[in-house]
Design a protein around this motif. Structure first.
Motif, PDB file in Angstrom:
ATOM      1  N   GLY A   1       0.847  -1.200   0.000  1.00 22.86           N
ATOM      2  CA  GLY A   1       0.000   0.000   0.000  1.00 22.86           C
ATOM      3  C   GLY A   1       0.878   1.244   0.000  1.00 22.86           C
TER       4      GLY A   1
ATOM      5  N   VAL B   1      -0.674   6.319   4.364  1.00 22.80           N
ATOM      6  CA  VAL B   1       0.036   5.625   5.441  1.00 22.80           C
ATOM      7  C   VAL B   1       1.256   4.889   4.910  1.00 22.80           C
ATOM      8  CG1 VAL B   1      -0.167   3.795   7.176  1.00 22.80           C
ATOM      9  CG2 VAL B   1      -1.999   5.456   6.891  1.00 22.80           C
TER      10      VAL B   1
ATOM     11  N   VAL C   1       5.045  -1.732  -2.196  1.00 23.02           N
ATOM     12  CA  VAL C   1       4.299  -2.457  -3.235  1.00 23.02           C
ATOM     13  C   VAL C   1       2.900  -1.879  -3.343  1.00 23.02           C
ATOM     14  CG1 VAL C   1       3.592  -4.751  -4.020  1.00 23.02           C
ATOM     15  CG2 VAL C   1       5.392  -4.544  -2.286  1.00 23.02           C
TER      16      VAL C   1
ATOM     17  N   THR D   1      -8.940   0.132   4.150  1.00 26.63           N
ATOM     18  CA  THR D   1     -10.015  -0.671   4.757  1.00 26.63           C
ATOM     19  C   THR D   1     -11.309   0.148   4.663  1.00 26.63           C
ATOM     20  OG1 THR D   1      -9.244   0.198   6.901  1.00 26.63           O
ATOM     21  CG2 THR D   1      -8.603  -2.036   6.353  1.00 26.63           C
TER      22      THR D   1
ATOM     23  N   HIS E   1      -8.799  -6.086   1.015  1.00 23.84           N
ATOM     24  CA  HIS E   1      -7.417  -5.767   0.599  1.00 23.84           C
ATOM     25  C   HIS E   1      -6.407  -6.335   1.598  1.00 23.84           C
ATOM     26  CE1 HIS E   1      -9.206  -3.282  -2.391  1.00 23.84           C
ATOM     27  NE2 HIS E   1      -9.683  -2.407  -1.535  1.00 23.84           N
TER      28      HIS E   1
ATOM     29  N   VAL F   1      -3.503  -9.261   0.770  1.00 26.29           N
ATOM     30  CA  VAL F   1      -2.069  -9.134   1.066  1.00 26.29           C
ATOM     31  C   VAL F   1      -1.622 -10.313   1.944  1.00 26.29           C
ATOM     32  CG1 VAL F   1      -0.289  -7.719   2.151  1.00 26.29           C
ATOM     33  CG2 VAL F   1      -2.104  -6.620   0.851  1.00 26.29           C
TER      34      VAL F   1
ATOM     35  N   LYS G   1      -0.669  -2.187   9.836  1.00 27.22           N
ATOM     36  CA  LYS G   1      -0.823  -0.762  10.119  1.00 27.22           C
ATOM     37  C   LYS G   1      -2.197  -0.254   9.721  1.00 27.22           C
ATOM     38  CE  LYS G   1       3.098   1.930  10.854  1.00 27.22           C
ATOM     39  NZ  LYS G   1       2.536   2.201  12.158  1.00 27.22           N
TER      40      LYS G   1
ATOM     41  N   GLU H   1      -3.345  13.590   8.213  1.00 25.62           N
ATOM     42  CA  GLU H   1      -3.003  14.143   6.910  1.00 25.62           C
ATOM     43  C   GLU H   1      -2.651  15.614   7.085  1.00 25.62           C
ATOM     44  OE1 GLU H   1      -5.832  13.048   3.850  1.00 25.62           O
ATOM     45  OE2 GLU H   1      -5.921  11.023   4.668  1.00 25.62           O
TER      46      GLU H   1
ATOM     47  N   LYS I   1      -6.801   1.888  18.322  1.00 27.54           N
ATOM     48  CA  LYS I   1      -6.895   2.772  17.145  1.00 27.54           C
ATOM     49  C   LYS I   1      -8.312   3.335  17.002  1.00 27.54           C
ATOM     50  CE  LYS I   1      -6.352   4.889  13.427  1.00 27.54           C
ATOM     51  NZ  LYS I   1      -5.609   6.141  13.354  1.00 27.54           N
TER      52      LYS I   1
ATOM     53  N   CYS J   1     -10.939   8.853   7.654  1.00 32.63           N
ATOM     54  CA  CYS J   1     -10.857   8.051   8.880  1.00 32.63           C
ATOM     55  C   CYS J   1     -12.049   8.189   9.823  1.00 32.63           C
ATOM     56  CB  CYS J   1      -9.563   8.381   9.612  1.00 32.63           C
ATOM     57  SG  CYS J   1      -8.116   7.872   8.662  1.00 32.63           S
TER      58      CYS J   1
ATOM     59  N   ARG K   1     -11.872  13.123   0.520  1.00 32.16           N
ATOM     60  CA  ARG K   1     -12.725  12.017   0.950  1.00 32.16           C
ATOM     61  C   ARG K   1     -13.615  12.472   2.113  1.00 32.16           C
ATOM     62  NH1 ARG K   1      -8.359   7.141   1.305  1.00 32.16           N
ATOM     63  NH2 ARG K   1      -7.003   8.832   1.953  1.00 32.16           N
TER      64      ARG K   1
HETATM   65  N1  LIG Z   1      -5.098   8.422   5.745  1.00 29.16           N
HETATM   66  C1  LIG Z   1      -4.787   8.529   7.023  1.00 29.16           C
HETATM   67  O1  LIG Z   1      -4.580   9.634   7.525  1.00 29.16           O
HETATM   68  C2  LIG Z   1      -4.686   7.318   7.907  1.00 29.16           C
HETATM   69  C3  LIG Z   1      -4.090   7.439   9.169  1.00 29.16           C
HETATM   70  C4  LIG Z   1      -4.017   6.322   9.994  1.00 29.16           C
HETATM   71  C5  LIG Z   1      -4.523   5.097   9.579  1.00 29.16           C
HETATM   72  N2  LIG Z   1      -5.091   5.008   8.344  1.00 29.16           N
HETATM   73  C6  LIG Z   1      -5.551   3.670   7.913  1.00 29.16           C
HETATM   74  O2  LIG Z   1      -4.499   3.090   7.118  1.00 29.16           O
HETATM   75  C7  LIG Z   1      -5.042   2.336   6.026  1.00 29.16           C
HETATM   76  C8  LIG Z   1      -4.546   2.907   4.704  1.00 29.16           C
HETATM   77  O3  LIG Z   1      -5.065   4.233   4.589  1.00 29.16           O
HETATM   78  P1  LIG Z   1      -4.580   5.226   3.421  1.00 29.16           P
HETATM   79  O4  LIG Z   1      -5.244   6.522   3.667  1.00 29.16           O
HETATM   80  O5  LIG Z   1      -3.119   5.140   3.290  1.00 29.16           O
HETATM   81  O6  LIG Z   1      -5.261   4.507   2.161  1.00 29.16           O
HETATM   82  P2  LIG Z   1      -5.161   4.895   0.631  1.00 29.16           P
HETATM   83  O7  LIG Z   1      -6.461   4.558   0.038  1.00 29.16           O
HETATM   84  O8  LIG Z   1      -4.582   6.261   0.469  1.00 29.16           O
HETATM   85  O9  LIG Z   1      -4.050   3.873   0.083  1.00 29.16           O
HETATM   86  C9  LIG Z   1      -4.201   2.483   0.094  1.00 29.16           C
HETATM   87  C10 LIG Z   1      -3.311   1.911  -1.005  1.00 29.16           C
HETATM   88  O10 LIG Z   1      -3.331   0.498  -0.923  1.00 29.16           O
HETATM   89  C11 LIG Z   1      -3.260  -0.006  -2.253  1.00 29.16           C
HETATM   90  N3  LIG Z   1      -3.667  -1.414  -2.271  1.00 29.16           N
HETATM   91  C12 LIG Z   1      -4.913  -1.954  -2.212  1.00 29.16           C
HETATM   92  N4  LIG Z   1      -4.842  -3.291  -2.271  1.00 29.16           N
HETATM   93  C13 LIG Z   1      -3.519  -3.616  -2.358  1.00 29.16           C
HETATM   94  C14 LIG Z   1      -2.809  -4.844  -2.447  1.00 29.16           C
HETATM   95  N5  LIG Z   1      -3.443  -6.022  -2.450  1.00 29.16           N
HETATM   96  N6  LIG Z   1      -1.466  -4.799  -2.537  1.00 29.16           N
HETATM   97  C15 LIG Z   1      -0.804  -3.619  -2.537  1.00 29.16           C
HETATM   98  N7  LIG Z   1      -1.433  -2.422  -2.463  1.00 29.16           N
HETATM   99  C16 LIG Z   1      -2.776  -2.426  -2.364  1.00 29.16           C
HETATM  100  C17 LIG Z   1      -4.160   0.929  -3.027  1.00 29.16           C
HETATM  101  O11 LIG Z   1      -3.927   0.847  -4.430  1.00 29.16           O
HETATM  102  C18 LIG Z   1      -3.779   2.275  -2.415  1.00 29.16           C
HETATM  103  O12 LIG Z   1      -2.721   2.879  -3.134  1.00 29.16           O
HETATM  104  C19 LIG Z   1      -6.552   2.365   6.236  1.00 29.16           C
HETATM  105  O13 LIG Z   1      -6.926   1.262   7.009  1.00 29.16           O
HETATM  106  C20 LIG Z   1      -6.769   3.654   7.028  1.00 29.16           C
HETATM  107  O14 LIG Z   1      -7.940   3.608   7.794  1.00 29.16           O
HETATM  108  C21 LIG Z   1      -5.173   6.069   7.492  1.00 29.16           C
END
Ligand SMILES: NC(=O)c1ccc[n+]([C@@H]2O[C@H](COP(=O)([O-])OP(=O)(O)OC[C@H]3O[C@@H](n4cnc5c(N)ncnc54)[C@H](O)[C@@H]3O)[C@@H](O)[C@H]2O)c1
Ligand SMILES: O=c1ccn([C@@H]2O[C@H](COP(=O)(O)OP(=O)(O)O[C@H]3O[C@H](CO)[C@@H](O)[C@H](O)[C@H]3O)[C@@H](O)[C@H]2O)c(=O)[nH]1
Length: 453
Positions: free
Chosen positions: A7, A11, A29, A86, A98, A102, A119, A158, A210, A266, A334
């Motif tokens: 991902g 994050v 990846v 998620t 997802h 993985v 994470k 963010e 969390k 979130c 979002r």
């Molecule tokens: N955005 C935030 O501020 C934040 C902060 C803390 C926790 N989180 C949590 O962290 C997680 C990720 O959030 P995010 O905002 O980074 O998400 P995001 O949607 O920005 O990114 C997720 C990435 O994962 C990739 N992905 C999906 N399936 C995959 C696979 N099988 N293999 C490899 N890559 C794959 C997607 O293409 C995408 O690029 C979520 O559970 C979210 O709730 C987010």
């Protein structure tokens, strides 16, 4: 250490980059080939202060790589992080597809002891499902490769993501294996130098920590929005109330800003998911349901004020919007309050001229074809031919505008301040009508009612 991160969203990309910054050899990846190609061309797909430079430096140093190929990446990592999305399912619970994809991929490719670090924000019990998915794949391969699954939820915000990642308030680790705990302690040692930030607990408690953190913060915001609505009804000013209660250290000043409702990827999804988890376990989480319901209504607030001001008739009106991102310092839209407002204004027959310093490209991606939206390059361009100005996101550049110019440009000068960044009397003194969130009029003299007095 050799690290693999699945991902490359907010994050994964930030975590991978910060781990490379302290000397680790990191492979990120992603299944999104276009995103990986952009990253390999040196382009950062998101706006996040400070990230651009760090990615560039660490790529140049050969410590940070991007790929779509899972197998060699898993072979590379002594630790494999899961940082994929998620998103909410149809019923609001977290969609783990997802994460589990993985996990299966890890089971298909590991060849030696690996620490799997989750994470992503996931419901309690997910680590067990990840472990089971890896074991099932190993069984198919007829191999008995040792591995541990730990929970290491992420708390970055963010807009501050790099800072939060390099200098975390705390590092939550849910683990039941001494070997994995030692490995994680070593990994985070560079982020942990001046005092111990690692809080060790069992995996299920870490997973719940969390959600509890986000639910607590969302509760503070919905509580304040509720107070703002009461203030409006009883003729009190929520900004004075906010300062009055924040001075109690048990309450504190942070996260008690009323506004147009909380957005982002979130809070809305995590409050909902926790409420659904509780319900699935036979518990009715009434506070969480109320937090969510108040927020849903709060996102209508600006539209209600605008519609009321114009006597219920917005057909043919043009509304200027300052701010589209769900908060300042990000281009993320979002669940942004701006999105509900745009839909409502269009449905009522109004047109929108909008300005945002960073989210214009995202808005063009989402609504580029909509005839009711003109995306402007400058805040004052948005005011041309507009009837009203609405502040939706409190970007710094909106804080001290030229009110004279706003008055001269708007057809019927009025500001709807969805973030309470202006002092009502200052705006009104410039000959502009003012509406804020919960700004019932106080009877204090003007100088005493000013912010922070
Ligand atoms: N955005 C935030 O501020 C934040 C902060 C803390 C926790 N989180 C949590 O962290 C997680 C990720 O959030 P995010 O905002 O980074 O998400 P995001 O949607 O920005 O990114 C997720 C990435 O994962 C990739 N992905 C999906 N399936 C995959 C696979 N099988 N293999 C490899 N890559 C794959 C997607 O293409 C995408 O690029 C979520 O559970 C979210 O709730 C987010
Ligand atoms: O007093 C406040 C503070 C925030 N907000 C709104 O709340 C939303 C979320 O803001 P913020 O928490 O700053 O942004 P996120 O990047 O979504 O970060 C939250 O969600 C992340 C993902 O889980 C967590 O890691 C972070 O700790 C948590 O703060 C935004 O719409 C803000 O406008 C308010 O309305 N009033």
């Amino acid at each position: 250490m050799r690290i693999t991160i699945f991902g490359t969203g907010y994050v994964g990309l930030v975590t991978g980059t910060c781990l490379a910054e302290v000397g680790n050899d990191v492979i990120c990846v992603d299944v999104d080939a276009a995103k990986v190609a952009r990253l390999n061309d040196g382009e950062i797909p998101i706006f996040e202060p400070g990230l651009d430079e760090l990615v560039r430096d660490n790529r140049a140093a050969g410590r940070l790589h991007f790929t779509t190929a899972a197998e060699p990446a898993i072979a590379h990592g002594q630790m494999v992080f899961i940082a994929v999305g998620t998103p909410p399912d149809e019923d609001g619970s977290a969609d783990l597809s997802h994460v589990l994809t993985v996990a299966r991929s890890i089971g298909q490719h590991i060849t030696r002891y690996t620490v799997v670090v989750n994470k992503s924000t996931v419901p309690v019990g997910t680590a067990d499902r990840v472990r089971a998915a890896i074991s099932a794949e190993l069984l198919i391969r007829g191999l008995d490769v040792p591995f541990d699954v730990v929970s290491n939820p992420e708390f970055l915000k963010e807009g501050d993501a790099v800072k939060d990642c390099l200098r975390p308030d705390r590092i939550i680790l849910g683990a039941d294996s001494a070997r994995a705990i030692e490995a994680i302690k070593a990994l985070y040692a560079p982020f942990n130098r001046n005092h111990e930030r690692l809080v060790l607990m069992d995996v299920r408690s870490a997973e719940l920590t969390k959600y509890a953190a986000n639910a607590m913060l969302a509760t503070k915001i919905s509580f304040m929005n509720e107070m703002a609505n009461i203030a409006e009804h009883v003729g009190a000013d929520i900004e004075l109330v906010r300062i009055g209660i924040g001075s109690d250290p048990r309450i504190g000043y942070s996260f008690i800003y009323p506004g147009a409702g909380y957005g982002g990827s979130c809070f809305p999804k995590d409050v909902q998911a926790l409420e659904r988890t509780a319900r699935a376990h036979g518990y009715n989480a009434r506070v969480l349901s109320a937090v969510e319901a108040v927020n849903v209504d709060q996102k209508d607030k600006l539209f209600v004020l605008i519609e009321r001001h114009f006597g219920g008739d917005l057909a043919g009106k043009t509304i200027a919007l300052w701010g589209l991102a769900f908060k300042p310092n990000t281009d993320d839209m979002r669940e942004a309050p701006s999105r509900r407002l745009l839909e409502q204004l269009w449905a009522a027959g109004a047109k929108v001229r909008a300005y945002d310093p960073e989210a214009r490209h995202e808005a063009a991606r989402l609504y580029g074809e909509h005839a009711g939206l003109l995306l402007c390059e400058h805040p004052h361009d948005a005011l041309e031919h507009a009837d009203a100005l609405v502040i939706v996101t409190e970007w710094k550049e909106f804080w001290s505008p030229d009110f004279e110019r706003i008055k001269a440009t708007l057809k019927s000068p009025v500001i709807f301040d969805g973030r309470n960044i202006y002092e009502p009397r200052t705006v009104e003194a410039a000959g502009i009508a003012y509406y804020g969130i919960g700004r019932g009029r106080s009877l204090l003299p003007a100088h005493a009612a000013a912010r922070n007095v």
